[in-house]
Structures are given as C-alpha cells and as structure tokens.
Design an enzyme around this catalytic site. Structure first.
Site, PDB file in Angstrom:
ATOM      1  N   ASP A  68      39.568  42.493  43.785  1.00 40.95           N
ATOM      2  CA  ASP A  68      39.829  42.357  42.558  1.00 40.95           C
ATOM      3  C   ASP A  68      41.442  42.991  42.170  1.00 40.95           C
ATOM      4  OD1 ASP A  68      37.191  42.160  42.439  1.00 40.95           O
ATOM      5  OD2 ASP A  68      36.423  43.832  41.262  1.00 40.95           O
TER       6      ASP A  68
ATOM      7  N   HIS B 279      38.611  38.048  36.310  1.00 35.87           N
ATOM      8  CA  HIS B 279      38.789  39.628  36.052  1.00 35.87           C
ATOM      9  C   HIS B 279      39.020  40.058  34.808  1.00 35.87           C
ATOM     10  CE1 HIS B 279      37.448  43.664  37.729  1.00 35.87           C
ATOM     11  NE2 HIS B 279      38.670  44.054  38.006  1.00 35.87           N
TER      12      HIS B 279
ATOM     13  N   HIS C 178      40.108  45.781  46.881  1.00 39.60           N
ATOM     14  CA  HIS C 178      41.391  45.507  45.880  1.00 39.60           C
ATOM     15  C   HIS C 178      42.742  44.918  46.527  1.00 39.60           C
ATOM     16  CE1 HIS C 178      38.582  48.106  43.612  1.00 39.60           C
ATOM     17  NE2 HIS C 178      39.041  47.475  42.626  1.00 39.60           N
TER      18      HIS C 178
HETATM   19 ZN    ZN Z   1      39.208  45.872  38.584  1.00 33.31          ZN
END
Ligand code: ZN
Length: 456
Positions: free
Chosen positions: A267, A318, A409
């Site tokens: 993400d 996202h 991430h």
């Molecule tokens: Zn996020």
C-alpha cells in the site's frame, strides 16, 4: 356599347379577381404549410408584450397538449396584466415562450422555456418538456427512457457532476442540498435530451442552484449509461484515444496449481527507489504481487506504475489522498476513487478493479460508490511500525497460510527487504501471486457488496 364595355370590364375584373384568388390561395396554401411547422405570436402594447413561438407537428397527441399549455400560460400572464392595470397606471410586463426541439432514435423531444416578467426582481422561468414517441405515436414520460433501476443510478451520476461543476466554478453549493435536489425523483428529471455525446440533463434555475447560477446541464456519456438507459436509446460509446495500448505479460499458472498461495499486497506507493528495488527482487523470484497505489503518487511516478504493470503485477487503488473515507461526502469519496482510477488508466490503459480503502475503512455506501472489489488483509505485518526487516520477515513466515493476504507498504526499505527475505524462506511451500491470480487458481469470483480479507 357602353354597357358591353362595362360588362367586359366587369368580366375582366372578375377574371383578374379569380386569378388573384387562385394565386392567393396557392400562395396561402404554400405559406400555410410552411408556417404551420412553427407558429409565432407577437403582441406589443404600451403596458405589456408577448412573444410566443412553438412548433406544430401535425400530430394531435402532441400538438394538443402544447396548444393547451401555451393558451393556459398566456392566459395566466394576461390575468396578471389585467390585475396590475387595475392598480397601476403604467406597467411594462413581458412574456416569452421559446423552445428547442430535438430528435433521438424514435423520440422527439420539445423543451419549452416560459418566461414572464411581471414586476418582480427578475423574470420567472418555467421549463416544460414533451417526449413524443414517433413509433407509438404518443407522449411518453422521461422515465420511459430509463431502465427499472436507471433513475437511481442516474441520480448518483448527476449528483457527482453537479458537485464537480460547483467546485470548478466556485458556486459553493451545499452537498446536502445538491443531493436532495438530484434525488431519484421523476419531477427532478423532467428535462433530458440525447445526442451523440450522451444524455444531457437540464436542471432549471433554482432546482439545484441559486437563480444567479442559471440552469445547469450535466452530460453523461453513453459508456456510463449502459444500465441506465434502455438499450434501444443507447448511442455509440466513444473509445478513449488517450489510453495507451500496452499489454500485461500474463504468466502460465499451471506450475502453481495445488501449491499454497499468498497474495503480498503493498500500500501507499509507489515509492521511487523502494518500489524499483521491490520490482527487481520480485522478478528474480518469479513472484507477483498486488499494489494498492495512491493516485497522488501514481501521478508522480508514472514510469514505476507502468513497469509494475508490464512485469505482471496487479495495480489496485488506495484512493488519491489517503483520506479516511468515513469523513467524506459521497461526492468526495467518488472523487478520491475516480481520480485515482483515471490516473492509473491513463498510464496502463485499464482502470483498476480492486480498491483498498485507507485504514480499511469501508462500508456498504463506499462499496456502492466505488463499484469496485473491496480487498482488505488478514495478515498485518506492522511494517510501518517496526521498520525492521527481520521482524517483518519473521511475522510473515510465522503467519503464512494458504489464501493469506499480507499487508505491507512499498515506501519503506525494511518492508521490501523483509518481504523478499520471507519469500526466500517460504518459496518451496508457497507461490506468490496477485489477487487476480489467486482467484483464478482457486476458481473464485468476487462480489462488489462484500470485503475480502483472505481467500482460504
Ligand atoms: Zn494506506
């Protein structure tokens, strides 16, 4: 002689008279046919004036209601004139009826604007539309153009578009007002027309915006109208020319059949150095992952997005700014999602189908607005907190299971290193696949009304 002369003279005059009548009648008939397509009524007195134009279709089912409407409106105006004249010596009122006429498939649409100035701060305006079905030879309702659920979806699109125009033009319309005034109620969708551009909805002044803003027209292109307009009224959808023609390298999934599967998801990217490093590491390991990218970063690093896609990874959304969607209006949610989809589509030629709401904050309304598949996770590596590659790797290895969706991430070096390290430990037992590959291998299909944490 005198009598004969007079007689001849009389016959001559009669002939001329008859010729004039015939000529006149021909002229009249020609003129009548021509002028009957459109009628103009003009009157000017020292106190008021009116100018009325309307079409004549030579079809009773439409001409009659139009005539009745014109007579009624004119009568109402004259009554106001008369009552004003009783009180005042001088007034200067006016009354204007104009119309637009258009054809689409077998529908003929006539839209009237009836304006009257009777002494207020501005003139009054009333919009009246008639929809005539030339095949069925009768008036129809604008609702007849739409599918069963069409008005609900149309209302949603109209709301977004009005809000968009409002923010672009700094009208500062209230979200709640716009929502109410674009609600799926037939009386709010009386003035629609169709053209090659799509469906145009006219909201007269005062319906959604103050008088000063004037009428608002929104245009919905045909590609968004497939479930809204009845198919017989759909026009051609325009293919987007700006979308690049690049194709993703799909891999043969047979080697992974029967293997345990993990979907690594990343993400908040793309990052620049970090995502590049991740892509290289994944290539070496024949691993594919899913990115839930932020629109703002997609716009900053289009080359990384393109590379990730071309190397077989899945690009999901996202949202644009990573806002908590629970705190946004429907329009703002729509914008967060739509702008990201457009940013991604501009680069890879296709819009993403997967959405991961920031913080996993999604609900039924957000799912409905996005019209995408909601993907959450079941293994949170807490990489953003530890930023330690061994801790991240250990967490992945100890929580690995078939069908897992891992949250990472790709903006932290430790996340990249930890993920690759975990893959090296798990590679004999597991295959690392995108969400779509996982679904294909497991023979699953998704439902847009649900959220998915894993695919056991
Ligand atoms: Zn996020």
């Amino acid at each position: 002689m005198f009598d004969v002369k007079r007689k001849l003279n009389f016959v001559g005059k009669l002939v001329i008279f008859i010729l004039v009548i015939i000529g006149g009648s021909i002229g009249f008939i020609l003129h009548k046919n021509h002028s009957l397509q459109e009628k103009h009524i003009l009157k000017e007195t020292k106190n008021y004036s009116y100018k009325i134009s309307y079409p004549i279709y030579h079809k009773k089912k439409i001409d009659k209601p139009i005539q009745t409407m014109i007579d009624t409106k004119k009568q109402e105006f004259l009554e106001q004139v008369n009552s004003a004249l009783k009180d005042n010596a001088t007034i200067s009122y006016d009354f204007l009826v104009e119309y637009n006429k258009m054809e689409w498939k077998n529908i003929s649409i006539t839209h009237f604007i009836v304006q009257a100035y009777t002494g207020g701060s501005h003139y009054t305006r009333e919009d009246i539309s008639y929809y005539y079905d030339t095949k069925a030879k009768k008036l129809i309702s604008p609702l007849d153009l739409l599918t069963q659920e069409g008005l609900n979806s149309l209302s949603q699109l109209a709301y977004y578009q009005v809000m968009e125009q409002s923010s672009k033009n700094a009208w500062n319309l209230e979200d709640a007002d716009v929502k109410e005034n674009t609600a799926p109620k037939l009386e709010l969708y009386q003035h629609m027309t169709l053209s090659d551009q799509g469906l145009h909805i006219l909201f007269p002044p005062y319906q959604v915006a103050p008088w000063a803003v004037g009428p608002i027209t929104v245009t919905i292109p045909f590609e968004q109208l497939e479930d809204i307009l009845k198919s017989k009224y759909l026009g051609e959808t325009k293919t987007k020319v700006e979308a690049p023609k690049i194709s993703q390298e799909k891999r043969d999934l047979t080697p992974y059949q029967g293997k345990k599967l993990i979907a690594f998801t990343f993400d908040d990217g793309p990052g620049y150095q970090t995502t590049k490093k991740l892509l290289d590491g994944l290539k070496e390991r024949d691993a594919r992952v899913t990115f839930f990218m932020l629109g703002s970063r997609v716009d900053a690093y289009p080359d990384i997005v393109k590379q990730a896609y071309l190397e077989g990874h899945q690009i999901g959304s996202h949202t644009y700014h990573h806002k908590n969607l629970f705190h946004l209006t429907d329009f703002e949610i729509h914008q967060e999602i739509e702008s990201t989809n457009q940013a991604i589509e501009t680069i890879i030629g296709v819009a993403p189908t997967l959405l991961r709401a920031p913080y996993g904050n999604t609900n039924d309304q957000i799912k409905k607005i996005s019209n995408m598949y909601s993907i959450l996770w079941d293994v949170d590596t807490l990489d953003w907190s530890s930023k330690n590659k061994d801790a991240i790797s250990d967490h992945i290895v100890s929580h690995a299971h078939d069908g897992a969706v891992l949250l990472l991430h790709d903006i932290y070096n430790a996340s990249i290193e930890g993920a690759l390290q975990a893959m090296d430990q798990l590679k004999d037992e597991y295959a690392f696949v995108t969400v779509d590959e996982m679904l294909t291998l497991k023979g699953l299909t998704l439902d847009k009304t649900k959220s998915y944490r894993s695919f056991p």
